[in-house]
Write a protein that holds these residues in place. Structure first.
Motif, PDB file in Angstrom:
ATOM      1  N   THR A 111       0.831  -1.198   0.000  1.00 28.02           N
ATOM      2  CA  THR A 111       0.000   0.000   0.000  1.00 28.02           C
ATOM      3  C   THR A 111       0.867   1.249   0.000  1.00 28.02           C
ATOM      4  OG1 THR A 111      -1.609  -1.244   1.285  1.00 28.02           O
ATOM      5  CG2 THR A 111      -1.927   1.137   1.170  1.00 28.02           C
ATOM      6  N   LEU A 112       1.952   1.220   0.789  1.00 29.08           N
ATOM      7  CA  LEU A 112       2.962   2.274   0.821  1.00 29.08           C
ATOM      8  C   LEU A 112       4.316   1.608   0.661  1.00 29.08           C
ATOM      9  CD1 LEU A 112       1.643   4.329   3.887  1.00 29.08           C
ATOM     10  CD2 LEU A 112       1.307   4.876   1.472  1.00 29.08           C
ATOM     11  N   THR A 113       5.375   2.402   0.620  1.00 32.94           N
ATOM     12  CA  THR A 113       6.712   1.842   0.433  1.00 32.94           C
ATOM     13  C   THR A 113       7.032   0.784   1.482  1.00 32.94           C
ATOM     14  OG1 THR A 113       7.445   3.944  -0.487  1.00 32.94           O
ATOM     15  CG2 THR A 113       9.157   2.419   0.237  1.00 32.94           C
ATOM     16  N   ASN A 114       6.621   1.009   2.720  1.00 36.10           N
ATOM     17  CA  ASN A 114       6.966   0.086   3.793  1.00 36.10           C
ATOM     18  C   ASN A 114       5.722  -0.450   4.503  1.00 36.10           C
ATOM     19  OD1 ASN A 114       6.238   2.539   4.990  1.00 36.10           O
ATOM     20  ND2 ASN A 114       7.482   2.120   6.812  1.00 36.10           N
ATOM     21  N   ALA A 115       4.601  -0.564   3.793  1.00 30.31           N
ATOM     22  CA  ALA A 115       3.356  -0.957   4.457  1.00 30.31           C
ATOM     23  C   ALA A 115       2.464  -1.795   3.558  1.00 30.31           C
ATOM     24  CB  ALA A 115       2.587   0.289   4.909  1.00 30.31           C
ATOM     25  N   TYR A 116       1.781  -2.751   4.196  1.00 33.43           N
ATOM     26  CA  TYR A 116       0.741  -3.530   3.541  1.00 33.43           C
ATOM     27  C   TYR A 116      -0.562  -3.339   4.289  1.00 33.43           C
ATOM     28  CZ  TYR A 116       4.446  -6.116   1.107  1.00 33.43           C
ATOM     29  OH  TYR A 116       5.506  -6.452   0.317  1.00 33.43           O
ATOM     30  N   SER A 117      -1.643  -3.156   3.544  1.00 35.35           N
ATOM     31  CA  SER A 117      -2.989  -3.204   4.098  1.00 35.35           C
ATOM     32  C   SER A 117      -3.648  -4.414   3.460  1.00 35.35           C
ATOM     33  CB  SER A 117      -3.760  -1.917   3.769  1.00 35.35           C
ATOM     34  OG  SER A 117      -5.077  -1.985   4.273  1.00 35.35           O
ATOM     35  N   ILE A 118      -3.751  -5.505   4.210  1.00 36.90           N
ATOM     36  CA  ILE A 118      -4.139  -6.789   3.630  1.00 36.90           C
ATOM     37  C   ILE A 118      -5.591  -7.110   3.939  1.00 36.90           C
ATOM     38  CG2 ILE A 118      -3.646  -9.257   3.583  1.00 36.90           C
ATOM     39  CD1 ILE A 118      -0.763  -8.645   4.202  1.00 36.90           C
ATOM     40  N   ASP A 119      -6.373  -7.265   2.891  1.00 36.37           N
ATOM     41  CA  ASP A 119      -7.772  -7.654   3.007  1.00 36.37           C
ATOM     42  C   ASP A 119      -7.820  -9.143   3.306  1.00 36.37           C
ATOM     43  OD1 ASP A 119     -10.426  -8.334   2.675  1.00 36.37           O
ATOM     44  OD2 ASP A 119     -10.720  -7.148   0.868  1.00 36.37           O
ATOM     45  N   LEU A 120      -8.364  -9.509   4.454  1.00 40.83           N
ATOM     46  CA  LEU A 120      -8.343 -10.906   4.879  1.00 40.83           C
ATOM     47  C   LEU A 120      -9.338 -11.772   4.113  1.00 40.83           C
ATOM     48  CD1 LEU A 120      -7.867 -10.508   8.731  1.00 40.83           C
ATOM     49  CD2 LEU A 120      -6.187 -10.518   6.888  1.00 40.83           C
ATOM     50  N   SER A 121     -10.142 -11.153   3.250  1.00 40.05           N
ATOM     51  CA  SER A 121     -11.042 -11.936   2.406  1.00 40.05           C
ATOM     52  C   SER A 121     -10.460 -12.134   1.010  1.00 40.05           C
ATOM     53  CB  SER A 121     -12.407 -11.241   2.292  1.00 40.05           C
ATOM     54  OG  SER A 121     -12.289  -9.979   1.654  1.00 40.05           O
ATOM     55  N   SER A 122      -9.227 -11.659   0.791  1.00 41.78           N
ATOM     56  CA  SER A 122      -8.592 -11.760  -0.524  1.00 41.78           C
ATOM     57  C   SER A 122      -7.571 -12.894  -0.538  1.00 41.78           C
ATOM     58  CB  SER A 122      -7.887 -10.440  -0.857  1.00 41.78           C
ATOM     59  OG  SER A 122      -6.718 -10.285  -0.069  1.00 41.78           O
ATOM     60  N   VAL A 123      -7.018 -13.158  -1.712  1.00 40.39           N
ATOM     61  CA  VAL A 123      -5.996 -14.195  -1.842  1.00 40.39           C
ATOM     62  C   VAL A 123      -4.730 -13.825  -1.089  1.00 40.39           C
ATOM     63  CG1 VAL A 123      -6.863 -15.050  -4.043  1.00 40.39           C
ATOM     64  CG2 VAL A 123      -5.202 -13.171  -4.017  1.00 40.39           C
ATOM     65  N   ASP A 124      -4.571 -12.522  -0.774  1.00 40.06           N
ATOM     66  CA  ASP A 124      -3.379 -12.071  -0.050  1.00 40.06           C
ATOM     67  C   ASP A 124      -3.400 -12.464   1.418  1.00 40.06           C
ATOM     68  OD1 ASP A 124      -2.423 -10.901  -2.361  1.00 40.06           O
ATOM     69  OD2 ASP A 124      -3.274  -8.938  -1.904  1.00 40.06           O
ATOM     70  N   TRP A 125      -4.528 -12.993   1.920  1.00 38.93           N
ATOM     71  CA  TRP A 125      -4.646 -13.349   3.334  1.00 38.93           C
ATOM     72  C   TRP A 125      -3.518 -14.270   3.783  1.00 38.93           C
ATOM     73  CZ3 TRP A 125      -7.377 -17.958   5.706  1.00 38.93           C
ATOM     74  CH2 TRP A 125      -7.394 -17.860   7.099  1.00 38.93           C
ATOM     75  N   SER A 126      -3.071 -15.162   2.902  1.00 38.38           N
ATOM     76  CA  SER A 126      -2.047 -16.139   3.288  1.00 38.38           C
ATOM     77  C   SER A 126      -0.708 -15.483   3.598  1.00 38.38           C
ATOM     78  CB  SER A 126      -1.862 -17.187   2.188  1.00 38.38           C
ATOM     79  OG  SER A 126      -1.413 -16.578   0.997  1.00 38.38           O
ATOM     80  N   ALA A 127      -0.555 -14.191   3.243  1.00 36.47           N
ATOM     81  CA  ALA A 127       0.684 -13.467   3.554  1.00 36.47           C
ATOM     82  C   ALA A 127       0.514 -12.535   4.736  1.00 36.47           C
ATOM     83  CB  ALA A 127       1.141 -12.673   2.331  1.00 36.47           C
ATOM     84  N   SER A 128      -0.629 -12.594   5.401  1.00 35.93           N
ATOM     85  CA  SER A 128      -0.919 -11.641   6.472  1.00 35.93           C
ATOM     86  C   SER A 128      -0.436 -12.141   7.833  1.00 35.93           C
ATOM     87  CB  SER A 128      -2.429 -11.388   6.554  1.00 35.93           C
ATOM     88  OG  SER A 128      -3.100 -12.541   7.048  1.00 35.93           O
ATOM     89  N   TYR A 129      -0.300 -11.194   8.759  1.00 38.94           N
ATOM     90  CA  TYR A 129       0.005 -11.524  10.156  1.00 38.94           C
ATOM     91  C   TYR A 129      -1.000 -12.526  10.696  1.00 38.94           C
ATOM     92  CZ  TYR A 129      -0.034 -10.881  15.241  1.00 38.94           C
ATOM     93  OH  TYR A 129      -0.053 -11.097  16.602  1.00 38.94           O
ATOM     94  N   ASP A 130      -2.286 -12.282  10.471  1.00 40.20           N
ATOM     95  CA  ASP A 130      -3.350 -13.128  11.014  1.00 40.20           C
ATOM     96  C   ASP A 130      -3.186 -14.583  10.567  1.00 40.20           C
ATOM     97  OD1 ASP A 130      -4.137 -10.324  10.359  1.00 40.20           O
ATOM     98  OD2 ASP A 130      -5.863 -10.799  11.615  1.00 40.20           O
ATOM     99  N   TYR A 131      -2.944 -14.781   9.272  1.00 43.03           N
ATOM    100  CA  TYR A 131      -2.804 -16.129   8.720  1.00 43.03           C
ATOM    101  C   TYR A 131      -1.567 -16.829   9.276  1.00 43.03           C
ATOM    102  CZ  TYR A 131      -2.542 -19.873   5.202  1.00 43.03           C
ATOM    103  OH  TYR A 131      -2.487 -21.092   4.569  1.00 43.03           O
ATOM    104  N   ILE A 132      -0.456 -16.097   9.303  1.00 42.00           N
ATOM    105  CA  ILE A 132       0.821 -16.708   9.670  1.00 42.00           C
ATOM    106  C   ILE A 132       0.836 -17.152  11.130  1.00 42.00           C
ATOM    107  CG2 ILE A 132       3.286 -16.219  10.011  1.00 42.00           C
ATOM    108  CD1 ILE A 132       2.992 -14.390   7.457  1.00 42.00           C
ATOM    109  N   VAL A 133       0.420 -16.285  12.061  1.00 41.95           N
ATOM    110  CA  VAL A 133       0.534 -16.646  13.481  1.00 41.95           C
ATOM    111  C   VAL A 133      -0.543 -17.637  13.925  1.00 41.95           C
ATOM    112  CG1 VAL A 133       1.654 -14.472  14.048  1.00 41.95           C
ATOM    113  CG2 VAL A 133      -0.815 -14.699  14.381  1.00 41.95           C
TER     114      VAL A 133
END
Length: 304
Positions: free
Chosen positions: A143-165
């Protein structure tokens, strides 16, 4: 030929643009994470953890390297109730210098985490390193140079904090315990204070300092030492119309906050801060809470 070359060059620019925006991660970087059920998880790389570990005791600094506007645009201008976490780790090959850093939700709690090298690697290094590297490996657009805003209903969820921990959601009920890897809540709740702890193999966890965040997203850090004060005692709870007044003891120094829940049990994130702070001076103090609930529970939290 010139026309073809120009088109090819333009294509190169199009493909290169996302990579110019992507964050970089190296073990030792501090990850600042905001999350709340039903919202995107917002993750920042705010630079090396040494910015917090190298300070003289009592030093207070602003926490930079993140965008409060991205956070407030995601969760709203009032961040009350949003969870916030800071995590960092050295390389797993750092030898005697191996360590991870995690926040603790209750700044007055003394963390006694102490495990073997193998358990440290699986419980702390592995998920923290994955939080930093997996968005890059999965080519998630930042979303920014050093930031991600990850939609947990998207395919990107598997790269999120929530998914990993939470191991893909299989330990979702333990997310506040770093997916069950930690013996303490790692999520602070806005507004309030939350401690930073160093966790290393075969030694007791060491207190580093305390973060403080306001409801509108002003974040600071104060270096240790840890001050273990006498816990506050609630003396009385009175109610006038819809206003509850909670009276409690204080000791000199520190600030006192009122937290509330209508359901006992679970994570400390179920006890959001709803009033405060008031400074401690050794006398009895009171904080108010306007609530229509007929039943509920209060706790008073002291921060350094």
């Amino acid at each position: 030929m010139k026309k073809i070359f120009t088109t090819a060059a333009a294509a190169l620019v199009v493909f290169a643009a996302p990579w110019a925006r992507a964050w970089t991660y190296t073990d030792g970087d501090a990850l600042l994470i905001f999350r709340e059920s039903g919202f995107n998880t917002v993750e920042f790389n705010i630079g090396n953890i040494i910015q917090f570990t190298s300070l003289s005791p009592g030093t207070t600094i602003p926490v930079n390297g993140w965008s409060s506007s991205l956070v407030t645009s995601t969760f709203g201008t009032d961040l009350t109730g949003v969870s916030v976490i800071v995590a960092s780790t050295t390389s797993s090959f750092a030898g005697v210098g191996r360590a991870s850093w995690l926040t603790g939700a209750d700044p007055s709690e003394v963390v006694t985490e102490n495990g073997t090298a193998s358990s440290w690697q699986s419980k702390f290094w592995s998920p923290i390193n994955a939080i930093g590297t997996k968005p890059i490996l999965n080519v998630v657009t930042p979303t920014l140079t050093n930031a991600y805003s990850i939609d947990l209903s998207s395919v990107d969820w598997s790269a999120s904090y929530d998914y990993i921990v939470t191991a893909g959601g299989t330990r979702a009920s333990q997310i506040a315990l770093f997916g069950g890897n930690a013996s303490f809540d790692v999520e602070g709740v806005v507004p309030g204070s939350f401690a930073l702890w160093r966790i290393a193999p075969n030694v007791n966890a060491a207190y580093v300092g305390t973060f403080n965040i306001t409801a509108n997203g002003v974040l600071t850090f104060t270096a240790g030492p840890l001050v273990v004060a006498t816990p506050p005692i609630i003396l009385s709870i009175g109610r006038t119309n819809a206003v509850n007044t909670v009276s409690f003891t204080t000791t000199s120094g520190g600030n006192y906050w009122l937290a509330y829940t209508n359901a006992l049990g679970g994570s400390i994130s179920n006890w959001p801060i709803i009033s405060g702070p008031v400074s401690g001076d050794g006398s009895n103090k009171s904080l108010n809470h306007t609530s229509a609930d007929a039943n509920g529970f209060y706790r008073v939290v002291r921060t350094p």
